[in-house]
Motif scaffolding. Structure first.
Motif, PDB file in Angstrom:
ATOM      1  N   LYS A   1       0.807  -1.217   0.000  1.00 38.98           N
ATOM      2  CA  LYS A   1       0.000   0.000   0.000  1.00 38.98           C
ATOM      3  C   LYS A   1       0.845   1.274   0.000  1.00 38.98           C
ATOM      4  CE  LYS A   1      -0.613   0.062   5.054  1.00 38.98           C
ATOM      5  NZ  LYS A   1      -1.594  -0.026   6.154  1.00 38.98           N
TER       6      LYS A   1
ATOM      7  N   ASP B   1       1.877   8.185  -5.411  1.00 28.25           N
ATOM      8  CA  ASP B   1       1.543   7.172  -6.412  1.00 28.25           C
ATOM      9  C   ASP B   1       0.424   6.285  -5.903  1.00 28.25           C
ATOM     10  OD1 ASP B   1       3.511   8.175  -8.002  1.00 28.25           O
ATOM     11  OD2 ASP B   1       4.815   6.411  -7.933  1.00 28.25           O
ATOM     12  N   LYS B   2      -0.447   5.859  -6.795  1.00 31.20           N
ATOM     13  CA  LYS B   2      -1.581   5.022  -6.419  1.00 31.20           C
ATOM     14  C   LYS B   2      -1.111   3.611  -6.091  1.00 31.20           C
ATOM     15  CE  LYS B   2      -6.173   3.679  -8.035  1.00 31.20           C
ATOM     16  NZ  LYS B   2      -7.138   3.732  -9.167  1.00 31.20           N
ATOM     17  N   ASP B   3      -1.669   3.041  -5.003  1.00 36.03           N
ATOM     18  CA  ASP B   3      -1.297   1.663  -4.664  1.00 36.03           C
ATOM     19  C   ASP B   3      -2.051   0.700  -5.564  1.00 36.03           C
ATOM     20  OD1 ASP B   3      -3.774   0.605  -3.481  1.00 36.03           O
ATOM     21  OD2 ASP B   3      -3.423   1.960  -1.821  1.00 36.03           O
TER      22      ASP B   3
END
Length: 310
Positions: free
Chosen positions: A299, A306-308
């Motif tokens: 995560k 940044d998107k997990d």
């Protein structure tokens, strides 16, 4: 909406937690007590059924598991990942019943089903008089096997407070009954004191504790936030580090303590994280379905913002 504050209940009376707003939780605890007293084989059967049910109804957890398996085992086929996911949920269902056993029974209750290896290594380690740092991972039998470890080594586990105050009240007392002492994960002073008293501290090193407490290292080839201070703890106290493994068998459970690689822990936190993740990979590969694949291991991203993958 703000999250409930996590507060230790060890020095508090039960009376504040008997108000009507807590009655639903206590009702659930009563059911849990009854389930804990079912025959062991029936618990295993029901655990699998509970796991299958959760697998069907919890799309979020199912997605987390499949995402982790895709990242960690990219050569698996989609069908293989789906079958492993089903087995994982069955294992976690059995782990639910094992957790209840650890809540409501002393460790002697399950002792006849437990085997252990590592006696000679333990004796040699504690003869040094510097205590011991034990590292391990999260597998579905963690609650039951964690309690069983106290039969072989004087260990003070690191724990995290729960948001639900009733569950905190129960779990903290269960740990107090099982372990001589437990240490909240931010209390470094108690960690050092335990080691200087020639006792062991136990860290689960395979979960994401956030950017501030971690460095990034590969886990099954994917960089992830990994606990950074095991090396620091060992350097401050000169305590050796052992690897803790445990798992469910057809007839019970096995627990072992093993030596870590020569020279571990190292001076560099990233090097330590790389080594620990390799050790965890080896433990996981021998019993994939029992690992906590429903934890969002990736995560925290290297680049903040940044998107997990979940």
């Amino acid at each position: 909406m703000a999250k409930p504050k996590k507060i230790s209940t060890l020095n508090q009376s039960i009376w504040p937690y008997l108000s009507p707003r807590h009655w639903p939780t206590w009702f659930g605890v009563g059911i849990a007590w009854l389930l804990a007293h079912l025959p062991w084989k029936l618990q295993r059967f029901l655990g699998k059924q509970v796991g299958r049910l959760i697998h069907k109804v919890s799309a979020r957890r199912r997605n987390i598991c499949l995402t982790n398996l895709q990242l960690c085992y990219p050569t698996m086929t989609q069908n293989e990942r789906e079958q492993l996911t089903k087995k994982h949920f069955e294992s976690m269902g059995m782990g639910f019943f094992e957790m209840l056993i650890s809540w409501f029974f002393p460790v002697e209750h399950t002792a006849p089903r437990v085997t252990f290896s590592g006696e000679a290594l333990l004796k040699e380690t504690f003869e040094q008089g510097k205590g011991c740092v034990i590292i391990g991972g999260h597998f579905s039998s963690i609650d039951l096997c964690g309690g069983q470890m106290t039969r072989f080594v004087k260990v003070h586990p690191i724990y995290k407070l729960q948001s639900n105050p009733v569950l905190n009240w129960i779990m903290e007392r269960q740990r107090e009954r099982t372990f001589e002492k437990t240490i909240e994960r931010s209390n470094m002073r108690e960690v050092v004191k335990t080691l200087k008293d020639n006792c062991a501290v136990w860290y689960a090193v395979d979960q994401d504790y956030g950017r501030k407490a971690s460095v990034f290292a590969p886990f099954f080839g994917v960089n992830c936030a990994t606990i950074a201070h095991i090396g620091k703890v060992s350097r401050i106290t000169d305590a050796p580090v052992l690897l803790y493994d445990y798992y469910r068998t057809e007839t019970g459970y096995h627990i072992s303590l093993q030596a870590t690689p020569d020279g571990f822990p190292y001076l560099d936190d990233v090097e330590n994280a790389v080594a620990m993740n390799k050790m965890m990979e080896k433990l996981i590969n021998s019993k994939k379905e029992q690992y906590f694949w429903t934890h969002r291991r990736f995560k925290t991203q290297i680049n903040e913002g940044d998107k997990d993958p979940y």
